[in-house]
Design a protein around this motif. Structure first.
Motif, PDB file in Angstrom:
ATOM      1  N   ILE A 159      -6.451   6.532   1.911  1.00  0.00           N
ATOM      2  CA  ILE A 159      -6.808   7.071   3.224  1.00  0.00           C
ATOM      3  C   ILE A 159      -7.005   5.941   4.239  1.00  0.00           C
ATOM      4  O   ILE A 159      -6.732   6.092   5.420  1.00  0.00           O
ATOM      5  N   LYS A 160      -7.447   4.771   3.749  1.00  0.00           N
ATOM      6  CA  LYS A 160      -7.602   3.618   4.656  1.00  0.00           C
ATOM      7  C   LYS A 160      -6.245   3.113   5.111  1.00  0.00           C
ATOM      8  O   LYS A 160      -6.073   2.669   6.253  1.00  0.00           O
ATOM      9  N   ALA A 161      -5.255   3.154   4.209  1.00  0.00           N
ATOM     10  CA  ALA A 161      -3.905   2.736   4.576  1.00  0.00           C
ATOM     11  C   ALA A 161      -3.344   3.657   5.660  1.00  0.00           C
ATOM     12  O   ALA A 161      -2.709   3.192   6.611  1.00  0.00           O
ATOM     13  N   VAL A 162      -3.574   4.959   5.517  1.00  0.00           N
ATOM     14  CA  VAL A 162      -3.115   5.917   6.534  1.00  0.00           C
ATOM     15  C   VAL A 162      -3.784   5.592   7.874  1.00  0.00           C
ATOM     16  O   VAL A 162      -3.130   5.569   8.929  1.00  0.00           O
ATOM     17  N   ASN A 163      -5.072   5.313   7.833  1.00  0.00           N
ATOM     18  CA  ASN A 163      -5.836   4.985   9.037  1.00  0.00           C
ATOM     19  C   ASN A 163      -5.261   3.738   9.724  1.00  0.00           C
ATOM     20  O   ASN A 163      -4.943   3.750  10.913  1.00  0.00           O
ATOM     21  N   ALA A 164      -5.086   2.670   8.947  1.00  0.00           N
ATOM     22  CA  ALA A 164      -4.633   1.398   9.521  1.00  0.00           C
ATOM     23  C   ALA A 164      -3.215   1.471  10.070  1.00  0.00           C
ATOM     24  O   ALA A 164      -2.875   0.753  11.012  1.00  0.00           O
ATOM     25  N   TYR A 178       0.800  -1.227   0.000  1.00  0.00           N
ATOM     26  CA  TYR A 178       0.000   0.000   0.000  1.00  0.00           C
ATOM     27  C   TYR A 178       0.832   1.276   0.000  1.00  0.00           C
ATOM     28  O   TYR A 178       0.436   2.269  -0.601  1.00  0.00           O
ATOM     29  N   ILE A 179       1.978   1.246   0.683  1.00  0.00           N
ATOM     30  CA  ILE A 179       2.770   2.487   0.783  1.00  0.00           C
ATOM     31  C   ILE A 179       4.225   2.289   0.386  1.00  0.00           C
ATOM     32  O   ILE A 179       5.062   3.150   0.635  1.00  0.00           O
ATOM     33  N   GLY A 180       4.554   1.149  -0.235  1.00  0.00           N
ATOM     34  CA  GLY A 180       5.944   0.912  -0.600  1.00  0.00           C
ATOM     35  C   GLY A 180       6.761   0.550   0.635  1.00  0.00           C
ATOM     36  O   GLY A 180       6.263  -0.068   1.564  1.00  0.00           O
ATOM     37  N   LYS A 181       8.006   0.977   0.653  1.00  0.00           N
ATOM     38  CA  LYS A 181       8.866   0.635   1.797  1.00  0.00           C
ATOM     39  C   LYS A 181       8.523   1.487   3.013  1.00  0.00           C
ATOM     40  O   LYS A 181       7.986   2.592   2.882  1.00  0.00           O
TER      41      LYS A 181
END
Length: 610
Positions: A115-120, A26-29
């Motif tokens: 935004i869900k990745a940021v949340n989790a 979701y966000i790379g490394k």
């Protein structure tokens, strides 16, 4: 014994569990903030992208951002998320307005995941929507709802506010580097004329788009004024300097595509094609693009990126009914750049002289280059300087971003690193002593000097950065005067001949501990005097303190503690106001009296403890 594989082996993870278990998807490394593409900056970008999309749709001309290691917040003044859907937007995968191409035709966010990745991945995540005089707020922790509040009426203008704290369990020892944050905000402003971003009290806005971007990033006067061309869904800016290499900034729908993609490939091709036709001469592409500094921004309907982090465009077409990306870029550049050169003969003459200078230099070193290549090819079969790793940055391996090379001084230091490194992702290149001071020299020295030629070959950067074999090029020298001098000489070499390596954030300084503080129960490795004092306080009166003098005296068993997951690296960064040529002249040139005066004014004497 082989474990059973049956129905009980199959699991379905909740959305937040999946993101936390596989954050790289979701966000790379992850990283710790020392690289511009580390996860904490991707979290900030994902939140910013939603606010930028609102501005691109014509809603909200201001975004307020606060970034610290304790809290990140972004407040836009767009339409505000519909209150009834606030929970879904923040916590239901594949939920958002970006699927409706009429609402968000050419947006940055595409699939409702960011935004869900940021949340989790946040210890604390708060999202607040202001809409039509009403306000609602939901607080989460690691993706789980903590509190949901309807706050009733408000005088606040419409918009959305997101505040989060990255989870320390995932982003260990992270810290935000202000230069990276500033650079992100500047790029957003360059790509969105009319938008004002207030970040940590500083204002970012642009009137001239990519022209402002290039002028901001130039470290010396360009050979001619920036050529700035704008069309429907495409904008380019071009100039030339006197540095080696090619320097490009590429964007898609406002997203900084740091790894390029189909649009950048087409842009580089289009410049060569246009110039050859304009001057009616079959110039070598490397001569046309030598010392170029350029930027391209395009807008693509429903773009296809090669990963969720959106650093490389994979789209072949502008939109479902539009031309290919290649044809769109090539036809625009051919028409507009050709028109510009015809109308500005003075620029066309300077452009031609720069191509001819590059051609002369290339031909002058062709002989020595051929010999150097043969020598490098012969020695590469049994090159004692390079102890390579298995995973390389120019591969498709899932761990390619972890690929790194340590440039060390002497056999003892390289021996310690070699014995304790991860052979999959960490290579070692050993210098035999102090390298040559290359300031003011031509690229001929890269081929004449065997050590530099082998280093260039090891990195695979002779022709371009596209085939760079290691994501992180790490200078690992002793923390003494000689080690500092070697650092300077290597940084000078890269800035002189391969400035893109530095500008693209691939060059680092390896931080080694200065002290070891321990007793029978605890061991602390300290990188500063402050850390040493804290460790002594923790260990107590019977603390054994060791002062490390050089890399070679640290045993391989200990060394693995410093080059593993907790490795400390300091990125080599150029301040935007600094000129590479002026800086190199001051530190590495022959202005001895000025440098002596600077050293005397900034002298610090460290007193040894008795």
């Amino acid at each position: 014994m082989t474990p059973n594989y049956d129905e009980g082996s199959i699991r379905t993870l909740d959305w937040q569990e999946h993101i936390r278990k596989r954050p790289g998807m979701y966000i790379g490394k992850l990283g710790d903030g020392t690289a511009a593409d580390d996860g904490i900056y991707v979290l900030l970008k994902e939140v910013m992208d939603n606010s930028i999309d609102e501005f691109m749709m014509g809603f909200g001309k201001k975004i307020e951002v606060k970034v610290s290691n304790e809290l990140v917040s972004v407040r836009d003044f767009g339409r505000g998320i519909p209150l009834g859907k606030l929970l879904d937007v923040a916590s239901k995968m594949n939920t958002g307005a970006k699927y409706d191409s009429e609402v968000f035709k050419k947006s940055v966010g595409l699939n409702g995941v960011g935004i869900k990745a940021v949340n989790a991945l946040s210890n604390s995540f708060v999202i607040k929507a202001f809409r039509e005089g009403q306000v609602k707020e939901i607080a989460f922790s690691r993706g789980q709802v903590v509190e949901e509040k309807d706050l009733g009426k408000t005088e606040e203008p419409n918009g959305t506010m997101v505040a989060f704290v990255p989870d320390i369990d995932i982003f260990r020892n992270y810290r935000f580097h202000n230069d990276y944050v500033e650079n992100m905000m500047k790029n957003y402003s360059f790509l969105n004329a009319g938008l004002t971003i207030l970040c940590n009290g500083e204002k970012f806005q642009s009137k001239n788009g990519l022209k402002d971007l290039l002028e901001e990033n130039l470290d010396a006067e360009p050979l001619y004024p920036v050529i700035h061309l704008k069309g429907d869904d495409i904008e380019v800016a071009i100039t030339h300097g006197n540095q080696y290499g090619e320097d490009y900034y590429s964007f898609v729908n406002g997203q900084h595509t740091t790894q390029g993609g189909t649009h950048l490939v087409a842009f580089r091709e289009a410049i060569v094609k246009t110039v050859r036709e304009f001057y009616k001469k079959d110039f070598d592409p490397s001569d046309i693009r030598a010392s170029i500094i350029a930027a391209i921004s395009i807008k693509v309907e429903e773009p296809v990126f090669e990963s969720q982090t959106k650093t490389k465009l994979g789209s072949r077409d502008i939109g479902p009914d539009g031309p290919s990306v290649r044809n769109h870029v090539v036809s625009f550049v051919q028409k507009e750049l050709d028109n510009y050169l015809h109308k500005n003969q003075d620029v066309a003459e300077v452009f031609l002289r720069r191509i001819q200078e590059s051609e002369r230099e290339r031909k002058a070193i062709s002989g020595i280059k051929k010999l150097a290549k043969q020598r490098a090819k012969k020695s590469s079969l049994h090159n004692k300087k390079l102890r390579d790793c298995r995973v390389h940055y120019n591969s498709n391996h899932e761990r390619k971003s972890d690929s790194s090379i340590f440039i060390t001084e002497g056999d003892s230091a390289s021996g310690s690193i070699t014995k304790s490194r991860d052979v999959n992702t960490q290579a070692v290149f050993s210098l035999r002593g102090k390298p040559l001071n290359t300031y003011g020299m031509t690229k001929k020295v890269v081929y004449e000097n065997e050590e530099f030629n082998l280093l260039q070959a090891a990195l695979n950067i002779e022709d371009s950065m596209e085939d760079l074999r290691y994501n992180k090029v790490i200078i690992a020298t002793d923390a003494d005067v000689d080690g500092m001098h070697i650092r300077l000489l290597l940084i000078t070499f890269f800035l002189q001949f391969f400035p893109e390596l530095v500008k693209k954030g691939h060059l680092y300084i390896f931080q080694t501990p200065l002290f070891r503080v321990r007793n029978k129960q605890k061991t602390f490795y300290c990188y500063s005097e402050e850390e040493r004092l804290a460790a002594v306080k923790s260990v107590g009166a019977k603390a054994e303190i060791t002062r490390f003098k050089g890399l070679g005296e640290i045993s391989p068993d200990e060394f693995k503690n410093f080059i593993g997951p907790d490795i400390r690296l300091e990125p080599v960064q150029m301040k935007k106001h600094e000129s590479v040529s002026q800086m190199l002249e001051f530190y590495m040139g022959k202005n001895t009296p000025d440098r002596q005066e600077f050293i005397i004014d900034n002298l610090y004497v460290e007193k040894d403890e008795v």
